[in-house]
Design a protein around this motif. Structure first.
Motif, mmCIF file in Angstrom:
data_model
loop_
_atom_site.group_PDB
_atom_site.id
_atom_site.type_symbol
_atom_site.label_atom_id
_atom_site.label_comp_id
_atom_site.label_asym_id
_atom_site.label_seq_id
_atom_site.Cartn_x
_atom_site.Cartn_y
_atom_site.Cartn_z
ATOM 1 N N PRO A 79 41.991 23.741 37.358
ATOM 2 C CA PRO A 79 42.324 24.078 36.060
ATOM 3 C C PRO A 79 41.187 23.753 35.078
ATOM 4 O O PRO A 79 40.275 23.041 35.163
ATOM 5 C CB PRO A 79 43.443 23.070 35.973
ATOM 6 N N ASP A 80 41.154 24.518 34.107
ATOM 7 C CA ASP A 80 40.177 24.679 32.996
ATOM 8 C C ASP A 80 39.719 23.258 32.580
ATOM 9 O O ASP A 80 38.531 22.696 32.456
ATOM 10 C CB ASP A 80 40.390 25.494 31.854
ATOM 11 N N GLU A 81 40.717 22.383 32.455
ATOM 12 C CA GLU A 81 40.621 21.017 31.872
ATOM 13 C C GLU A 81 39.608 20.123 32.845
ATOM 14 O O GLU A 81 39.402 19.234 32.371
ATOM 15 C CB GLU A 81 41.914 20.357 31.272
ATOM 16 N N ARG A 82 39.868 20.675 34.192
ATOM 17 C CA ARG A 82 39.035 19.738 34.982
ATOM 18 C C ARG A 82 37.712 20.250 35.414
ATOM 19 O O ARG A 82 37.258 19.847 36.292
ATOM 20 C CB ARG A 82 39.943 19.679 36.236
ATOM 21 N N LEU A 83 37.221 21.182 34.744
ATOM 22 C CA LEU A 83 35.838 21.736 34.885
ATOM 23 C C LEU A 83 34.783 21.078 34.522
ATOM 24 O O LEU A 83 33.844 21.671 34.021
ATOM 25 C CB LEU A 83 35.931 23.386 34.544
#
Length: 198
Positions: free
Chosen positions: A111-115
């Motif tokens: 997910p984007d927030e974990r990049l």
């Protein structure tokens, strides 16, 4: 003016180092400016080990004070990899586009927030008398899924520094030098480099 050997053949990295060290009162030369010598492969488990090994080899071969750095990107979703393997992440292909493509494939389902990620640079200054200084700079940020920008190299086109909306490859050279991992590490070395000319 004291000559300082930067243990690198990477033209873009040398250009960046010359800009950052411009006020240090040293003449920065690269490996292509000295007679060839055997360069040990980068086998260290840490950025610091690799930087020190490169700087020690350069001093032993040339008798000049030497700075070497080892840097890369640590991606949280990949448990800190590519890390010290950043330049060789795609194996035998080991080109910037191949490395970028592989990292993006590996985080495709994240997910984007974990990049979240950070650029890391360890820089070592070794002097002919045996004095050694090793410093570390980190530049936190996040990855984007499509490369953007042309100013930079390596993973710059997919890395957005903390507090920015542009990728590292969309920043000007001056902006990048002031806040990058390499800039942060080398600024810590400046007092030691100025001492070379005292």
């Amino acid at each position: 003016m004291t000559r300082l050997l930067v243990a690198s053949r990477n033209a873009k990295k040398l250009e960046e180092l010359r800009r950052i060290l411009a006020g240090a009162g040293v003449e920065v030369i690269g490996l292509d400016d000295v007679p060839p010598f055997p360069e040990a492969p980068e086998t260290g488990a840490t950025f610091e080990e690799n930087a020190l090994a490169k700087a020690r080899d350069a001093v032993a071969a040339t008798g000049l004070p030497a700075v070497a750095d080892d840097s890369g990107i640590a991606v949280d979703a990949l448990n800190g990899m590519p890390g010290v393997l950043s330049a060789r992440w795609a194996g035998s292909a080991k080109s910037d586009p191949a490395n970028l493509k592989l990292v993006l494939e590996q985080v495709a389902d994240v997910p984007d927030e974990r990049l979240t990620a950070a650029f890391v640079c360890a820089a070592a200054l070794v002097q002919p008398g045996g004095e050694e200084v090793v410093v570390r700079g980190e530049w936190p940020g996040t990855l984007v899924r499509e490369p953007r920008g042309t100013n930079g190299f390596g993973y710059d086109p997919i890395f957005v520094p903390e507090g920015e909306t542009r990728t590292s490859a969309e920043l000007s050279s001056a902006e990048k030098d002031a806040i990058s991992h390499r800039g942060r590490a080398l600024h810590q070395l400046l007092p030691h480099l100025r001492a070379l000319t005292a």
